[in-house]
Design a protein around this motif. Structure first.
Motif, PDB file in Angstrom:
ATOM      1  N   ARG A  17       0.737  -1.312   0.060  1.00  0.00           N
ATOM      2  CA  ARG A  17      -0.176  -0.019  -0.149  1.00  0.00           C
ATOM      3  C   ARG A  17       0.938   1.327  -0.073  1.00  0.00           C
ATOM      4  NH1 ARG A  17      -4.967  -0.005   4.079  1.00  0.00           N
ATOM      5  NH2 ARG A  17      -5.225   1.864   2.961  1.00  0.00           N
ATOM      6  N   THR A  18       0.293   2.490  -0.331  1.00  0.00           N
ATOM      7  CA  THR A  18       1.128   3.670  -0.428  1.00  0.00           C
ATOM      8  C   THR A  18       1.777   4.024   0.810  1.00  0.00           C
ATOM      9  OG1 THR A  18      -0.811   4.468  -1.912  1.00  0.00           O
ATOM     10  CG2 THR A  18       0.775   6.186  -0.942  1.00  0.00           C
ATOM     11  N   PHE A  19       3.139   3.990   0.509  1.00  0.00           N
ATOM     12  CA  PHE A  19       4.039   4.338   1.809  1.00  0.00           C
ATOM     13  C   PHE A  19       3.644   5.582   2.366  1.00  0.00           C
ATOM     14  CE2 PHE A  19       7.828   3.882   4.085  1.00  0.00           C
ATOM     15  CZ  PHE A  19       8.395   4.800   4.055  1.00  0.00           C
ATOM     16  N   SER A  20       3.265   6.556   1.717  1.00  0.00           N
ATOM     17  CA  SER A  20       3.203   8.010   2.245  1.00  0.00           C
ATOM     18  C   SER A  20       2.233   7.959   3.269  1.00  0.00           C
ATOM     19  CB  SER A  20       3.073   9.030   1.324  1.00  0.00           C
ATOM     20  OG  SER A  20       2.179   8.473   0.373  1.00  0.00           O
ATOM     21  N   SER A  21       1.208   6.791   3.397  1.00  0.00           N
ATOM     22  CA  SER A  21       0.022   7.005   4.035  1.00  0.00           C
ATOM     23  C   SER A  21       0.222   6.264   5.495  1.00  0.00           C
ATOM     24  CB  SER A  21      -1.163   6.184   3.608  1.00  0.00           C
ATOM     25  OG  SER A  21      -0.753   4.923   3.402  1.00  0.00           O
ATOM     26  N   TYR A  22       1.568   5.869   5.743  1.00  0.00           N
ATOM     27  CA  TYR A  22       1.989   5.378   6.840  1.00  0.00           C
ATOM     28  C   TYR A  22       2.805   6.173   7.929  1.00  0.00           C
ATOM     29  CZ  TYR A  22       0.055   0.956   5.521  1.00  0.00           C
ATOM     30  OH  TYR A  22      -0.806   0.010   4.810  1.00  0.00           O
ATOM     31  N   VAL A  23       2.673   6.232   9.054  1.00  0.00           N
ATOM     32  CA  VAL A  23       3.742   6.697   9.940  1.00  0.00           C
ATOM     33  C   VAL A  23       4.686   5.531  10.291  1.00  0.00           C
ATOM     34  CG1 VAL A  23       4.004   7.254  12.492  1.00  0.00           C
ATOM     35  CG2 VAL A  23       2.254   8.234  11.063  1.00  0.00           C
ATOM     36  N   MET A  24       5.909   5.924  10.134  1.00  0.00           N
ATOM     37  CA  MET A  24       7.196   4.842  10.449  1.00  0.00           C
ATOM     38  C   MET A  24       7.858   5.032  11.812  1.00  0.00           C
ATOM     39  SD  MET A  24       6.508   3.176   7.716  1.00  0.00           S
ATOM     40  CE  MET A  24       7.844   1.897   7.843  1.00  0.00           C
ATOM     41  N   ARG A  27      10.847  -4.861  23.661  1.00  0.00           N
ATOM     42  CA  ARG A  27      10.994  -4.144  22.153  1.00  0.00           C
ATOM     43  C   ARG A  27      10.658  -2.688  22.551  1.00  0.00           C
ATOM     44  NH1 ARG A  27       8.824  -6.677  16.810  1.00  0.00           N
ATOM     45  NH2 ARG A  27      10.001  -8.457  17.715  1.00  0.00           N
ATOM     46  N   ASP A  28      11.543  -1.716  22.464  1.00  0.00           N
ATOM     47  CA  ASP A  28      11.447  -0.202  22.514  1.00  0.00           C
ATOM     48  C   ASP A  28      11.546   0.470  21.481  1.00  0.00           C
ATOM     49  OD1 ASP A  28      13.535  -0.776  25.589  1.00  0.00           O
ATOM     50  OD2 ASP A  28      11.183  -0.983  25.342  1.00  0.00           O
ATOM     51  N   ILE A  29      10.743   1.558  21.453  1.00  0.00           N
ATOM     52  CA  ILE A  29      10.745   2.679  20.365  1.00  0.00           C
ATOM     53  C   ILE A  29      12.039   3.073  20.476  1.00  0.00           C
ATOM     54  CG2 ILE A  29       9.450   4.215  21.677  1.00  0.00           C
ATOM     55  CD1 ILE A  29       9.250   3.926  18.058  1.00  0.00           C
ATOM     56  N   VAL A  30      12.601   3.355  19.237  1.00  0.00           N
ATOM     57  CA  VAL A  30      13.724   4.322  19.100  1.00  0.00           C
ATOM     58  C   VAL A  30      13.524   5.615  18.177  1.00  0.00           C
ATOM     59  CG1 VAL A  30      16.163   4.199  18.027  1.00  0.00           C
ATOM     60  CG2 VAL A  30      15.237   2.094  18.762  1.00  0.00           C
ATOM     61  N   SER A  31      12.880   5.545  17.240  1.00  0.00           N
ATOM     62  CA  SER A  31      12.381   6.644  16.523  1.00  0.00           C
ATOM     63  C   SER A  31      11.164   6.573  15.748  1.00  0.00           C
ATOM     64  CB  SER A  31      13.630   7.365  15.771  1.00  0.00           C
ATOM     65  OG  SER A  31      13.543   8.552  15.144  1.00  0.00           O
ATOM     66  N   ALA A  87       3.985  -0.689  20.861  1.00  0.00           N
ATOM     67  CA  ALA A  87       4.110  -1.436  19.623  1.00  0.00           C
ATOM     68  C   ALA A  87       2.945  -2.007  19.058  1.00  0.00           C
ATOM     69  CB  ALA A  87       5.054  -2.675  19.945  1.00  0.00           C
ATOM     70  N   SER A  88       1.847  -2.052  19.845  1.00  0.00           N
ATOM     71  CA  SER A  88       0.478  -2.816  19.366  1.00  0.00           C
ATOM     72  C   SER A  88      -0.202  -1.898  18.477  1.00  0.00           C
ATOM     73  CB  SER A  88      -0.390  -3.185  20.653  1.00  0.00           C
ATOM     74  OG  SER A  88      -0.920  -1.838  21.226  1.00  0.00           O
ATOM     75  N   ARG A  89       0.220  -0.542  18.471  1.00  0.00           N
ATOM     76  CA  ARG A  89      -0.411   0.334  17.544  1.00  0.00           C
ATOM     77  C   ARG A  89       0.051   0.213  16.205  1.00  0.00           C
ATOM     78  NH1 ARG A  89      -3.426   4.333  20.373  1.00  0.00           N
ATOM     79  NH2 ARG A  89      -3.820   4.784  18.102  1.00  0.00           N
ATOM     80  N   ASP A 141      -1.638   6.254  12.022  1.00  0.00           N
ATOM     81  CA  ASP A 141      -1.878   7.438  12.887  1.00  0.00           C
ATOM     82  C   ASP A 141      -0.724   8.112  13.518  1.00  0.00           C
ATOM     83  OD1 ASP A 141      -2.945   6.593  16.257  1.00  0.00           O
ATOM     84  OD2 ASP A 141      -2.024   5.358  14.591  1.00  0.00           O
ATOM     85  N   TRP A 142      -0.500   9.237  13.845  1.00  0.00           N
ATOM     86  CA  TRP A 142       0.650   9.936  14.430  1.00  0.00           C
ATOM     87  C   TRP A 142      -0.092  10.138  15.987  1.00  0.00           C
ATOM     88  CZ3 TRP A 142       5.993  10.255  14.586  1.00  0.00           C
ATOM     89  CH2 TRP A 142       6.159  11.110  15.631  1.00  0.00           C
ATOM     90  N   SER A 143       0.502   9.800  16.833  1.00  0.00           N
ATOM     91  CA  SER A 143       0.112   9.930  18.186  1.00  0.00           C
ATOM     92  C   SER A 143       1.416   9.866  19.196  1.00  0.00           C
ATOM     93  CB  SER A 143      -1.052   9.112  18.857  1.00  0.00           C
ATOM     94  OG  SER A 143      -1.263   9.269  20.143  1.00  0.00           O
ATOM     95  N   ILE A 144       1.745  11.223  19.658  1.00  0.00           N
ATOM     96  CA  ILE A 144       2.983  11.281  20.620  1.00  0.00           C
ATOM     97  C   ILE A 144       2.669  10.505  21.711  1.00  0.00           C
ATOM     98  CG2 ILE A 144       2.504  13.371  21.538  1.00  0.00           C
ATOM     99  CD1 ILE A 144       5.742  12.217  20.164  1.00  0.00           C
TER     100      ILE A 144
END
Length: 126
Positions: A27-34, A45-49, A110-112, A101-104
């Motif tokens: 699917r369209t890459f630009s529609s994803y938050v990475m 497992r921890d978020i890095v960035s 990780a489940s999101r 979605d983007w949510s600070i």
């Protein structure tokens, strides 16, 4: 759904650099938050960035601020993690992941994230 393939891991000495890449297809890459996560043996497992759709927003784990830079190229369907001044504590398997979605508030949940790559090993020796 998007398929993610990481590359660029390896072994370096303390102070060295690596650039991780995560190529996306589907699917369209630009529609994803990475996001980039990492998992060391015996640890969670921890978020890095993370980076939003157009790179307007970014997030960094405190311990990597000033050393790591996340970026994305939506034309190439790729997200990058430039890692400089690496430390032994950065040793882990690094995963890229995608969410819609983007949510600070939940950037580290990780489940999101709906899609994950297979991971790439980063080893930093002292």
């Amino acid at each position: 759904q998007v398929q993610l393939v990481e590359s660029g891991g390896g072994s370096v000495q303390t102070g060295g650099s690596l650039r991780l890449s995560c190529a996306a297809s589907g699917r369209t890459f630009s529609s994803y938050v990475m996001g980039w996560f990492r998992q060391a043996p015996g640890k969670e497992r921890d978020i890095v960035s993370a980076i939003s759709w157009t790179s307007r927003y970014t997030y960094y784990l405190d311990s990597v601020k000033g050393r790591f830079i996340i970026s994305r190229d939506n034309d190439k369907n790729t997200v990058y993690l430039q890692m400089d001044y690496l430390k032994p504590e950065d040793t882990a398997v690094y995963y890229c992941a995608a969410r819609s979605d983007w949510s600070i508030a939940s950037v580290g949940d990780a489940s999101r994230y709906s899609d994950w790559g297979q991971g790439t090993q980063v080893t930093v020796s002292s």
